[in-house]
Design a protein around this motif. Sequence first.
Motif, PDB file in Angstrom:
ATOM      1  N   SER A 157      28.625  37.998  44.460  1.00  0.00           N
ATOM      2  CA  SER A 157      28.023  37.447  45.732  1.00  0.00           C
ATOM      3  C   SER A 157      27.182  38.812  46.370  1.00  0.00           C
ATOM      4  O   SER A 157      26.933  39.648  45.667  1.00  0.00           O
ATOM      5  CB  SER A 157      29.106  37.196  46.642  1.00  0.00           C
ATOM      6  N   PRO A 158      26.512  38.130  47.226  1.00  0.00           N
ATOM      7  CA  PRO A 158      25.623  39.646  47.929  1.00  0.00           C
ATOM      8  C   PRO A 158      26.474  40.880  48.221  1.00  0.00           C
ATOM      9  O   PRO A 158      25.931  41.826  48.427  1.00  0.00           O
ATOM     10  CB  PRO A 158      25.153  38.890  49.385  1.00  0.00           C
ATOM     11  N   GLU A 159      27.887  40.678  48.560  1.00  0.00           N
ATOM     12  CA  GLU A 159      28.686  41.795  48.627  1.00  0.00           C
ATOM     13  C   GLU A 159      29.014  42.416  47.544  1.00  0.00           C
ATOM     14  O   GLU A 159      29.676  43.654  47.581  1.00  0.00           O
ATOM     15  CB  GLU A 159      29.816  41.343  49.382  1.00  0.00           C
ATOM     16  N   GLY A 160      28.851  41.832  46.417  1.00  0.00           N
ATOM     17  CA  GLY A 160      29.331  42.642  44.973  1.00  0.00           C
ATOM     18  C   GLY A 160      30.030  41.260  44.105  1.00  0.00           C
ATOM     19  O   GLY A 160      29.930  40.302  44.467  1.00  0.00           O
ATOM     20  N   HIS A 161      30.669  42.065  43.060  1.00  0.00           N
ATOM     21  CA  HIS A 161      31.195  41.299  42.221  1.00  0.00           C
ATOM     22  C   HIS A 161      32.884  40.866  42.638  1.00  0.00           C
ATOM     23  O   HIS A 161      33.352  41.571  43.364  1.00  0.00           O
ATOM     24  CB  HIS A 161      31.898  42.338  41.026  1.00  0.00           C
ATOM     25  N   LEU A 162      32.657  39.666  42.461  1.00  0.00           N
ATOM     26  CA  LEU A 162      34.069  38.958  43.152  1.00  0.00           C
ATOM     27  C   LEU A 162      34.996  38.820  42.187  1.00  0.00           C
ATOM     28  O   LEU A 162      36.300  39.035  42.283  1.00  0.00           O
ATOM     29  CB  LEU A 162      33.977  37.605  43.819  1.00  0.00           C
ATOM     30  N   PHE A 163      34.692  38.635  40.927  1.00  0.00           N
ATOM     31  CA  PHE A 163      35.769  38.446  39.704  1.00  0.00           C
ATOM     32  C   PHE A 163      34.536  38.808  38.653  1.00  0.00           C
ATOM     33  O   PHE A 163      33.877  38.359  38.288  1.00  0.00           O
ATOM     34  CB  PHE A 163      35.983  36.763  39.783  1.00  0.00           C
ATOM     35  N   LYS A 164      35.525  39.355  37.529  1.00  0.00           N
ATOM     36  CA  LYS A 164      34.869  39.462  36.215  1.00  0.00           C
ATOM     37  C   LYS A 164      36.333  39.546  35.158  1.00  0.00           C
ATOM     38  O   LYS A 164      37.130  40.463  35.355  1.00  0.00           O
ATOM     39  CB  LYS A 164      34.159  40.937  35.960  1.00  0.00           C
ATOM     40  N   GLY A 165      36.364  38.723  34.174  1.00  0.00           N
ATOM     41  CA  GLY A 165      37.304  38.760  33.347  1.00  0.00           C
ATOM     42  C   GLY A 165      37.247  37.345  32.384  1.00  0.00           C
ATOM     43  O   GLY A 165      36.617  36.511  32.478  1.00  0.00           O
ATOM     44  N   GLU A 166      38.422  37.404  31.589  1.00  0.00           N
ATOM     45  CA  GLU A 166      38.671  36.331  30.617  1.00  0.00           C
ATOM     46  C   GLU A 166      39.400  35.006  31.269  1.00  0.00           C
ATOM     47  O   GLU A 166      40.313  35.179  31.934  1.00  0.00           O
ATOM     48  CB  GLU A 166      39.348  36.829  29.569  1.00  0.00           C
ATOM     49  N   VAL A 167      38.782  33.912  31.129  1.00  0.00           N
ATOM     50  CA  VAL A 167      39.383  32.684  31.665  1.00  0.00           C
ATOM     51  C   VAL A 167      39.435  31.527  30.759  1.00  0.00           C
ATOM     52  O   VAL A 167      38.835  31.757  29.746  1.00  0.00           O
ATOM     53  CB  VAL A 167      38.467  32.199  32.759  1.00  0.00           C
TER      54      VAL A 167
END
Length: 94
Positions: free
Chosen positions: A7-17
Amino acid sequence: MLLEIVSPEGHLFKGEVTSVTVPGVNGEFQMLNHHANIVSVLAAGDIKIAVGTLNAAAEYSPKFTRNEKEGKLVLPIKSGTLEMKDNRIIILVD
């Protein structure tokens, strides 16, 4: 597969799904491992993310809610853009 939500604020999620369901402009759709390459505009709605365990994802943004019944993390969005290529999904959200 790897999911990254920014998002404009930064990373909200990063990972395996294991799966991701998104609100496309023509309706909701889901992506699983090795989905065909796709680029899509997203409408207002919820991104639903199935992860191995909900506890493992507790460190991510407080903007997410947990749907214990479905075993998914849920992120409401106003709009966004998605690209899936080579088993990696990048979602840009507002």
